[in-house]
Design a protein around this motif. Structure first.
Motif, PDB file in Angstrom:
ATOM      1  N   UNK A   1       0.821  -1.347  -0.303  1.00 25.94           N
ATOM      2  CA  UNK A   1       0.047  -0.377   0.269  1.00 25.94           C
ATOM      3  C   UNK A   1       0.743   1.042  -0.033  1.00 25.94           C
ATOM      4  N   UNK A   2       0.235   2.501  -0.688  1.00 22.60           N
ATOM      5  CA  UNK A   2       1.276   3.672  -0.966  1.00 22.60           C
ATOM      6  C   UNK A   2       1.402   3.945   0.732  1.00 22.60           C
ATOM      7  N   UNK A   3       1.900   4.659   0.643  1.00 15.08           N
ATOM      8  CA  UNK A   3       1.679   5.995   2.212  1.00 15.08           C
ATOM      9  C   UNK A   3       1.663   6.924   1.756  1.00 15.08           C
ATOM     10  N   UNK A   4       0.267   7.909   3.196  1.00 18.89           N
ATOM     11  CA  UNK A   4      -0.620   8.130   2.751  1.00 18.89           C
ATOM     12  C   UNK A   4      -0.350   9.361   2.286  1.00 18.89           C
ATOM     13  N   UNK A   5       1.078   9.694   2.143  1.00 15.98           N
ATOM     14  CA  UNK A   5       1.723  10.958   2.156  1.00 15.98           C
ATOM     15  C   UNK A   5       1.492  11.305   0.008  1.00 15.98           C
ATOM     16  N   UNK A   6       2.036  10.084   0.055  1.00 18.47           N
ATOM     17  CA  UNK A   6       2.047   9.919  -1.238  1.00 18.47           C
ATOM     18  C   UNK A   6       0.360   9.871  -2.155  1.00 18.47           C
ATOM     19  N   UNK A   7      -0.852   9.661  -1.502  1.00 17.55           N
ATOM     20  CA  UNK A   7      -2.271   9.886  -2.393  1.00 17.55           C
ATOM     21  C   UNK A   7      -2.819  10.816  -2.290  1.00 17.55           C
ATOM     22  N   UNK A   8      -3.472  11.336  -3.017  1.00 16.33           N
ATOM     23  CA  UNK A   8      -3.808  12.534  -4.021  1.00 16.33           C
ATOM     24  C   UNK A   8      -5.027  12.069  -4.276  1.00 16.33           C
ATOM     25  N   UNK A   9      -5.924  13.139  -3.795  1.00 18.78           N
ATOM     26  CA  UNK A   9      -7.866  12.941  -3.916  1.00 18.78           C
ATOM     27  C   UNK A   9      -7.570  13.864  -5.210  1.00 18.78           C
ATOM     28  N   UNK A  10      -8.416  13.328  -6.628  1.00 21.97           N
ATOM     29  CA  UNK A  10      -8.909  14.406  -7.580  1.00 21.97           C
ATOM     30  C   UNK A  10     -10.289  14.185  -7.825  1.00 21.97           C
ATOM     31  N   UNK A  11     -11.267  14.960  -8.441  1.00 25.39           N
ATOM     32  CA  UNK A  11     -12.746  14.719  -8.930  1.00 25.39           C
ATOM     33  C   UNK A  11     -12.593  14.600  -9.996  1.00 25.39           C
ATOM     34  N   UNK A  12     -13.195  13.299 -11.325  1.00 25.83           N
ATOM     35  CA  UNK A  12     -13.063  13.495 -11.561  1.00 25.83           C
ATOM     36  C   UNK A  12     -13.985  14.657 -13.044  1.00 25.83           C
ATOM     37  N   UNK A  13     -13.385  14.918 -14.090  1.00 32.77           N
ATOM     38  CA  UNK A  13     -13.719  15.715 -15.247  1.00 32.77           C
ATOM     39  C   UNK A  13     -14.875  15.254 -15.885  1.00 32.77           C
ATOM     40  N   UNK A  14     -14.082  14.099 -16.472  1.00 32.73           N
ATOM     41  CA  UNK A  14     -15.123  13.222 -17.644  1.00 32.73           C
ATOM     42  C   UNK A  14     -15.055  11.803 -16.967  1.00 32.73           C
ATOM     43  N   UNK A  15     -15.480  11.390 -18.377  1.00 33.49           N
ATOM     44  CA  UNK A  15     -15.592   9.850 -18.295  1.00 33.49           C
ATOM     45  C   UNK A  15     -14.659   9.791 -17.762  1.00 33.49           C
ATOM     46  N   UNK A  16     -14.177   7.873 -16.408  1.00 30.78           N
ATOM     47  CA  UNK A  16     -12.617   7.401 -17.022  1.00 30.78           C
ATOM     48  C   UNK A  16     -12.917   6.191 -15.766  1.00 30.78           C
ATOM     49  N   UNK A  17     -12.488   5.067 -16.634  1.00 26.27           N
ATOM     50  CA  UNK A  17     -12.368   3.446 -16.332  1.00 26.27           C
ATOM     51  C   UNK A  17     -13.294   3.180 -15.580  1.00 26.27           C
ATOM     52  N   UNK A  18     -15.435   3.635 -15.741  1.00 25.96           N
ATOM     53  CA  UNK A  18     -16.422   3.090 -15.392  1.00 25.96           C
ATOM     54  C   UNK A  18     -16.837   4.264 -14.055  1.00 25.96           C
ATOM     55  N   UNK A  19     -16.192   5.360 -13.898  1.00 28.75           N
ATOM     56  CA  UNK A  19     -16.800   6.054 -13.365  1.00 28.75           C
ATOM     57  C   UNK A  19     -16.750   7.273 -13.737  1.00 28.75           C
ATOM     58  N   UNK A  20     -18.495   8.127 -13.007  1.00 28.00           N
ATOM     59  CA  UNK A  20     -18.785   9.191 -13.975  1.00 28.00           C
ATOM     60  C   UNK A  20     -18.398  10.507 -13.186  1.00 28.00           C
ATOM     61  N   UNK A  21     -18.327  11.825 -14.086  1.00 24.54           N
ATOM     62  CA  UNK A  21     -18.085  13.257 -13.614  1.00 24.54           C
ATOM     63  C   UNK A  21     -17.885  13.441 -12.018  1.00 24.54           C
ATOM     64  N   UNK A  33      -0.216  12.184 -13.308  1.00 29.44           N
ATOM     65  CA  UNK A  33       0.118  12.478 -14.808  1.00 29.44           C
ATOM     66  C   UNK A  33      -1.179  11.570 -15.382  1.00 29.44           C
ATOM     67  N   UNK A  34      -1.385  10.936 -15.363  1.00 29.18           N
ATOM     68  CA  UNK A  34      -2.056   9.582 -16.869  1.00 29.18           C
ATOM     69  C   UNK A  34      -3.941  10.071 -15.453  1.00 29.18           C
ATOM     70  N   UNK A  35      -4.077  10.655 -15.318  1.00 26.35           N
ATOM     71  CA  UNK A  35      -4.847  11.154 -15.368  1.00 26.35           C
ATOM     72  C   UNK A  35      -5.178  12.728 -15.508  1.00 26.35           C
ATOM     73  N   UNK A  36      -4.702  13.361 -16.618  1.00 25.60           N
ATOM     74  CA  UNK A  36      -4.613  14.583 -17.021  1.00 25.60           C
ATOM     75  C   UNK A  36      -5.667  14.544 -17.914  1.00 25.60           C
ATOM     76  N   UNK A  37      -6.798  15.303 -17.747  1.00 26.87           N
ATOM     77  CA  UNK A  37      -7.738  15.792 -18.765  1.00 26.87           C
ATOM     78  C   UNK A  37      -8.872  14.775 -18.472  1.00 26.87           C
ATOM     79  N   UNK A  38      -8.848  13.921 -17.198  1.00 30.83           N
ATOM     80  CA  UNK A  38      -9.991  13.352 -16.812  1.00 30.83           C
ATOM     81  C   UNK A  38     -10.659  13.711 -15.659  1.00 30.83           C
ATOM     82  N   UNK A  39      -9.166  14.387 -15.018  1.00 33.12           N
ATOM     83  CA  UNK A  39      -9.884  14.438 -13.326  1.00 33.12           C
ATOM     84  C   UNK A  39      -8.720  15.973 -13.024  1.00 33.12           C
TER      85      UNK A  39
END
Length: 70
Positions: A1-21, A33-39
């Motif tokens: 599991x990742x260190x809690x300091x390495x976790x970032x919260x993102x809000x989706x602005x476009x559909x991505x991997x079955x999740x809604x905006x 970086x891989x979420x650029x344009x989606x969140x």
């Protein structure tokens, strides 16, 4: 599991991997970086702190510091 300091919260602005905006997702900091344009980054400020920030941004009375003596 990742260190809690390495976790970032993102809000989706476009559909991505079955999740809604508008959905909040937690991703590792190095994967953001891989979420650029989606969140966008979520400003994770506690509600009490948000009120203090809002109050501090209110306009203050302007006082002159220049000397009026001539």
């Amino acid at each position: 599991m990742a260190d809690p300091a390495d976790i970032v919260k993102l809000k989706l602005i476009f559909w991505h991997k079955g999740k809604n905006p508008g959905a909040i997702v937690e991703v590792r900091r190095d994967e953001v970086r891989s979420w650029y344009g989606f969140a966008e980054l979520v400003n994770d400020v506690a509600p009490a702190k948000a009120d203090e920030i809002a109050d501090s941004s209110a306009p203050k009375a302007v006082t002159s510091t220049a000397s009026k003596a001539k």
